[in-house]
Write an enzyme that holds these catalytic residues in place. Sequence first.
Site, PDB file in Angstrom:
ATOM      1  N   GLU A 280       0.777  -1.229   0.000  1.00  0.00           N
ATOM      2  CA  GLU A 280       0.000   0.000   0.000  1.00  0.00           C
ATOM      3  C   GLU A 280       0.817   1.293   0.000  1.00  0.00           C
ATOM      4  O   GLU A 280       0.788   2.054   0.974  1.00  0.00           O
ATOM      5  CB  GLU A 280      -0.963   0.005   1.192  1.00  0.00           C
ATOM      6  CG  GLU A 280      -1.892  -1.191   1.233  1.00  0.00           C
ATOM      7  CD  GLU A 280      -2.954  -1.069   2.324  1.00  0.00           C
ATOM      8  OE1 GLU A 280      -2.863  -0.162   3.160  1.00  0.00           O
ATOM      9  OE2 GLU A 280      -3.889  -1.891   2.325  1.00  0.00           O
TER      10      GLU A 280
ATOM     11  N   GLU B 105      -5.674  -8.580   0.953  1.00  0.00           N
ATOM     12  CA  GLU B 105      -6.322  -8.220   2.220  1.00  0.00           C
ATOM     13  C   GLU B 105      -7.791  -7.948   1.945  1.00  0.00           C
ATOM     14  O   GLU B 105      -8.132  -7.306   0.945  1.00  0.00           O
ATOM     15  CB  GLU B 105      -5.738  -6.940   2.841  1.00  0.00           C
ATOM     16  CG  GLU B 105      -4.396  -7.114   3.486  1.00  0.00           C
ATOM     17  CD  GLU B 105      -3.875  -5.809   4.093  1.00  0.00           C
ATOM     18  OE1 GLU B 105      -4.686  -4.961   4.520  1.00  0.00           O
ATOM     19  OE2 GLU B 105      -2.646  -5.645   4.112  1.00  0.00           O
TER      20      GLU B 105
HETATM   21  C1  BGC Z   1      -3.236  -2.367   5.948  1.00  0.00           C
HETATM   22  C2  BGC Z   1      -3.296  -3.089   7.271  1.00  0.00           C
HETATM   23  C3  BGC Z   1      -4.417  -2.505   8.113  1.00  0.00           C
HETATM   24  C4  BGC Z   1      -5.710  -2.733   7.388  1.00  0.00           C
HETATM   25  C5  BGC Z   1      -6.936  -2.236   8.135  1.00  0.00           C
HETATM   26  C6  BGC Z   1      -4.569  -2.009   5.361  1.00  0.00           C
HETATM   27  O1  BGC Z   1      -4.547  -0.674   4.987  1.00  0.00           O
HETATM   28  O2  BGC Z   1      -2.399  -3.018   5.052  1.00  0.00           O
HETATM   29  O3  BGC Z   1      -2.045  -2.990   7.876  1.00  0.00           O
HETATM   30  O4  BGC Z   1      -4.448  -3.041   9.398  1.00  0.00           O
HETATM   31  O5  BGC Z   1      -5.680  -2.089   6.146  1.00  0.00           O
HETATM   32  O6  BGC Z   1      -6.879  -0.865   8.309  1.00  0.00           O
END
Ligand code: BGC
Length: 457
Positions: A171, A355
């Site tokens: 990111e 994610e």
């Molecule tokens: C990140 C994580 C974060 C998640 C939730 C992403 O932006 O890679 O490190 O915990 O989102 O905010």
Amino acid sequence: MSPTADKDFSFPKGFLWGAATAAHQIEGSPLADGAGPSIWTRFAHTPGMTLNGDTGDVACDHYRRWKDDVRLMRELGLQAYRFSVSWSRILPGGTGRVNQAGLDFYSRLVDELLEGDIEPLLTLYHWDLPAALDDRGGWLNRDCADWFAEYGSVLYRALDGRVKKWVTLNEPWVITDGGYLHGALAPGHRSRFEAPIASHNLMRAHGAAVQAYRAEGKHEIGLVVNIEPKYPASDSPEDAAATRRAHAYMNEQYLHPALLGRYPPELKEIFGDAWPDFPEDDFRLIVQPLDFVGINYYTRSVTAADDSYPLEAGAVRQPLGTYTETGWEVFPQGLTDLLLWFKRTYGDLPVYITENGAAFFDPAVAEDSRVRDPLRIDYLRKHLSAIHDAIAAGVDIRGYMAWSLLDNLEWSLGYSKRFGIIHVNYGTQERTPKDSARWYSGIIESHGRGLSDPLPY
Ligand code: BGC
């Protein structure tokens, strides 16, 4: 009957089911065994920077409990685990001397994962720059491309025989927007002039690390971005223009240079005289062939023109929307839309969802060794279904990593937000798989087909 009862949710052969974490958010013991401090150690130890003054000093104590955590992954049947390496454990000064003890930690973790048939996906950089490099200007120093390639090469040499999927940066948008423009994240700078430089140097560092990988590694490497579709709040020309800016800023700022070798023109419009004309040569370094792109997806934004700095575009809250604890709207269709946009814009590059997940309220202590989290199950299920739709429409999606394996340190928000499918009691470090973990385990076992089953509530 479930609305999806008659749908065949088979996923492509080889589709990888896993979960993700990041070093600083779970490991704790940041200075153990010869590690150097990172910008996050410093930032969190500066009064006022994190909620309740929370730090990563203990976090989930994964640095000492990693074996138990891998055992839990095995019990859930995870096929993949995405984690990040803390740069300053490997190179305490950022460059130069390698700290063998740090390398050994990740080497043992990788062995344990492989032993359990869990494929490691290794992220080189998830926001914890060695403090020693910040002292040399951090991502504002053009030399960061060489520093990052040097660090990457140490890991490629040590682990490429066992790690077959690598990620350069996690990111870059958040690194710059949070770290250099608005200051909510380490290193906490607030400058419209620094942000473009940091972004560009991150992309140069990404390119240099991929180049170094081609020299040392034999497997796959990619970039992870967080992107979200932007929909105009009205059909006014002002909202349309605001949506275009927001889209370019968040979705194209990093993918365009990495995959097309140029920035979208809107960035100059947004940053004005703070957006420099970067040397043409830099783009030859930045645009390296990638084996995949990782997409982190959480929410969408309905966008309207407003006076937000510097975009002059902001998100409009949806009165009928469902919002998570982080204030993000649950909008699974956005993930399908985004994946289709990705394919239309950048072609048939393989994609991993690296994610996806949600913070909903969970109690601090798991009563009766159980955490009932129906909202999280519903979230995961709808997003997996949205991914299935995108696959059916021809997007080459190779895997899904739930965020997150464990409840963990949510950066400046400290321990106040729980994203885990496994509950962590921060008083005792006891782990309790939430109902969502058990549900996800069943989905993995059925290779997605269980998505058509009724929910367990
Ligand atoms: C990140 C994580 C974060 C998640 C939730 C992403 O932006 O890679 O490190 O915990 O989102 O905010």
